[in-house]
Scaffold this motif. Structure first.
Motif, PDB file in Angstrom:
ATOM      1  N   CYS A  15     -22.902  -6.880 -12.945  1.00 36.11           N
ATOM      2  CA  CYS A  15     -21.973  -6.830 -11.804  1.00 36.11           C
ATOM      3  C   CYS A  15     -22.505  -7.620 -10.613  1.00 36.11           C
ATOM      4  O   CYS A  15     -21.753  -8.325  -9.941  1.00 36.11           O
ATOM      5  N   HIS A  16     -23.797  -7.500 -10.349  1.00 31.55           N
ATOM      6  CA  HIS A  16     -24.397  -8.241  -9.238  1.00 31.55           C
ATOM      7  C   HIS A  16     -24.305  -9.747  -9.485  1.00 31.55           C
ATOM      8  O   HIS A  16     -23.941 -10.509  -8.588  1.00 31.55           O
ATOM      9  N   ARG A  17     -24.600 -10.166 -10.685  1.00 33.94           N
ATOM     10  CA  ARG A  17     -24.524 -11.601 -11.006  1.00 33.94           C
ATOM     11  C   ARG A  17     -23.089 -12.120 -10.909  1.00 33.94           C
ATOM     12  O   ARG A  17     -22.853 -13.218 -10.398  1.00 33.94           O
ATOM     13  N   LEU A 134     -16.345 -17.185 -21.787  1.00 36.23           N
ATOM     14  CA  LEU A 134     -16.500 -16.522 -20.498  1.00 36.23           C
ATOM     15  C   LEU A 134     -15.173 -15.920 -20.037  1.00 36.23           C
ATOM     16  O   LEU A 134     -15.124 -14.776 -19.582  1.00 36.23           O
ATOM     17  N   VAL A 135     -14.095 -16.673 -20.174  1.00 39.81           N
ATOM     18  CA  VAL A 135     -12.770 -16.161 -19.799  1.00 39.81           C
ATOM     19  C   VAL A 135     -12.435 -14.926 -20.631  1.00 39.81           C
ATOM     20  O   VAL A 135     -11.960 -13.915 -20.105  1.00 39.81           O
ATOM     21  N   ALA A 136     -12.687 -14.989 -21.925  1.00 37.45           N
ATOM     22  CA  ALA A 136     -12.404 -13.848 -22.801  1.00 37.45           C
ATOM     23  C   ALA A 136     -13.233 -12.632 -22.394  1.00 37.45           C
ATOM     24  O   ALA A 136     -12.713 -11.505 -22.340  1.00 37.45           O
ATOM     25  N   LEU A 141     -13.720  -7.375 -19.571  1.00 37.66           N
ATOM     26  CA  LEU A 141     -14.276  -6.529 -18.508  1.00 37.66           C
ATOM     27  C   LEU A 141     -13.176  -6.033 -17.575  1.00 37.66           C
ATOM     28  O   LEU A 141     -13.186  -4.878 -17.161  1.00 37.66           O
ATOM     29  N   ALA A 142     -12.243  -6.895 -17.235  1.00 39.27           N
ATOM     30  CA  ALA A 142     -11.165  -6.511 -16.314  1.00 39.27           C
ATOM     31  C   ALA A 142     -10.306  -5.419 -16.912  1.00 39.27           C
ATOM     32  O   ALA A 142      -9.927  -4.470 -16.213  1.00 39.27           O
ATOM     33  N   VAL A 143      -9.988  -5.501 -18.177  1.00 42.83           N
ATOM     34  CA  VAL A 143      -9.179  -4.481 -18.829  1.00 42.83           C
ATOM     35  C   VAL A 143      -9.954  -3.171 -18.917  1.00 42.83           C
ATOM     36  O   VAL A 143      -9.413  -2.103 -18.636  1.00 42.83           O
ATOM     37  N   GLY A 144     -11.224  -3.244 -19.252  1.00 40.74           N
ATOM     38  CA  GLY A 144     -12.054  -2.044 -19.365  1.00 40.74           C
ATOM     39  C   GLY A 144     -12.334  -1.392 -18.026  1.00 40.74           C
ATOM     40  O   GLY A 144     -12.583  -0.196 -17.964  1.00 40.74           O
TER      41      GLY A 144
END
Length: 148
Positions: A15-17, A134-136, A141-144
């Motif tokens: 998350c920080h990165r 990366l997009v996938a 991550l966005a869905v989760g």
């Protein structure tokens, strides 16, 4: 406490990165946009209306990822600058429809290549496969990360 140190590992945190990378990119894009009187949010709204064909402020807010208050504020600024127009909805007079003005289109014509250049510099070391992966992963991550 007993003197035991609790370690989070921020420098290794995904998350920080992600946040640092996003802020770096945002700063570079905003530096370009500032010359044309735009913020990153204003830029995203113009693109939401032109490229995504979104007309409703709620849909624009959801696409950009900001709340309705921030959207209203940004729409007022864009309207005052002559970049967008807002009208009452044709089918439902309680709604508002957003459109981009000729001045807004002209601003986009200037800024799209400049922002594309920033983006290309940012991910220039990534192969097409890297970018797709990366997009996938970001989409995953966005869905989760959505809350119920």
């Amino acid at each position: 406490m007993d003197g035991t140190q609790v370690k989070f590992g921020l420098s290794d945190s995904l998350c920080h990165r992600l946040s640092r990378t996003a802020r770096l990119l945002e700063r570079q894009v905003e530096e370009v946009l500032r010359q044309y009187g735009l913020t990153r949010i204003g830029w995203c709204i113009l693109l939401a209306v032109t490229e995504e064909k979104l007309r409703n402020p709620s849909d624009i807010a959801a696409f950009v990822g900001i709340d309705r208050t921030a959207t209203s504020r940004a729409l007022r600024t864009l309207e005052a600058d002559g970049l967008i127009a807002r009208e009452m909805g044709r089918d439902d007079r309680r709604t508002t429809e957003v459109s981009v003005t000729e001045k807004g289109q002209a601003t986009l014509m200037i800024c799209v290549p400049l922002c594309s250049e920033v983006m290309n510099r940012m991910h220039g070391d990534l192969t097409n496969e890297d970018q797709a992966m990366l997009v996938a992963l970001l989409n995953k991550l966005a869905v989760g990360g959505k809350t119920a």
